[in-house]
Design an enzyme around this catalytic site. Structure first.
Site, short mmCIF file in Angstrom:
data_model
loop_
_atom_site.label_atom_id
_atom_site.label_comp_id
_atom_site.label_asym_id
_atom_site.label_seq_id
_atom_site.Cartn_x
_atom_site.Cartn_y
_atom_site.Cartn_z
N LYS A 251 0.84 -1.20 0.00
CA LYS A 251 0.00 0.00 0.00
C LYS A 251 0.87 1.25 0.00
O LYS A 251 1.73 1.41 0.85
CB LYS A 251 -0.91 0.03 1.22
N LEU B 12 -4.35 0.20 7.13
CA LEU B 12 -3.14 0.99 7.27
C LEU B 12 -3.53 2.44 7.08
O LEU B 12 -4.33 2.77 6.19
CB LEU B 12 -2.09 0.60 6.21
N ASP B 13 -2.96 3.33 7.89
CA ASP B 13 -3.30 4.75 7.83
C ASP B 13 -2.95 5.35 6.47
O ASP B 13 -2.12 4.83 5.73
CB ASP B 13 -2.54 5.53 8.91
N TYR B 14 -3.55 6.49 6.19
CA TYR B 14 -3.32 7.23 4.94
C TYR B 14 -1.83 7.47 4.71
O TYR B 14 -1.34 7.34 3.58
CB TYR B 14 -4.08 8.56 5.04
N THR C 182 0.69 5.75 6.03
CA THR C 182 1.47 4.55 6.31
C THR C 182 1.48 3.68 5.06
O THR C 182 0.46 3.54 4.39
CB THR C 182 0.88 3.77 7.49
#
Length: 234
Positions: A67, A101-103, A105
């Protein structure tokens, strides 16, 4: 079959997400809004989620993705931002991300249409290890590494013991590898904030023994049968 399992089996969302959709009034059975999470679906029932009629289960598919930063871990985004599903340009099946997963990360993320697979990997009782590579500004002390290893309060929740290893360090920045089995919102960032450090870069590099490997940001691959079986048996 319990309705959350039915929704997961149809490849629409994980069981946990299905429960959230039910609570939000976004699930209908035979045209009526469903508010009973324990409802058992029978053969003649027509189930709709967010206006989509669920069809027979599709072939189960499983992907590993790197990602990128700046992509939303979601199927859709009401602000029109790019999602991880948008990156699956040659995948015909409808899939959803396993966990989040965070924006800001990057790193290893699984996507599937198998709700049982997602449940196995995200339920807290299964304690699946996830390894993150973290870059922080400054030089962290052994004392603060010790605090991270033993668990810190991240705002009403004390984290479990973690493995924390210093990979490289200078006076200006340190790189650490952190292994946790929990998945609280922004957990790694909040752990370092709790000991006085902001995270500059964060990447998940493995889940269990499945490693990110040579996947470049935005690239993805199918999981092998042996990888799928390993993850289901964890």
């Amino acid at each position: 079959m319990r309705i959350n399992k039915y929704i997961a089996g149809a490849g629409y969302a994980s069981r946990r997400k299905a429960d959230e959709l039910i609570q939000a009034g976004k699930v209908k059975v035979n045209g009526l809004t469903m508010n009973e999470p324990g409802y058992d679906v029978v053969t003649c029932d027509v189930v709709e989620v967010e206006g989509h009629k669920l069809e027979a289960s599709e072939k189960k598919v499983y992907f590993a993705m790197n990602k990128p930063i700046g992509v939303i871990t979601s199927v859709t985004d009401d602000k029109g931002r790019l999602t991880v599903v948008d990156l699956l340009t040659d995948v015909e099946e409808r899939v959803f991300p396993v966990g989040r997963l965070d924006y800001n990360t990057s790193g290893l993320l699984f996507l599937t249409n198998d709700g049982d697979f997602a449940y196995k990997l995200t339920h807290p009782k299964n304690r699946v290890d996830k390894v993150y590579r973290v870059r922080i500004a400054g030089n962290i002390s052994k004392e603060k590494i010790g605090k991270l290893r033993h668990g810190v309060d991240i705002g009403g929740f004390v984290t479990s013991r973690a493995r924390v290893d210093l990979v490289e360090g200078t006076r200006r920045s340190n790189v650490l590898e952190v292994t946790i089995h929990e998945g609280k919102n922004r957990q790694i960032r909040r752990m370092f904030e709790a000991v006085g450090y902001g995270v500059e870069e964060l990447e998940r590099i493995s889940i269990g023994n499945i490693k990110l490997g040579h996947l470049k940001p935005g690239q993805y691959r199918k999981l092998t049968q042996s990888e799928i079986e390993y993850l289901m048996d964890m």
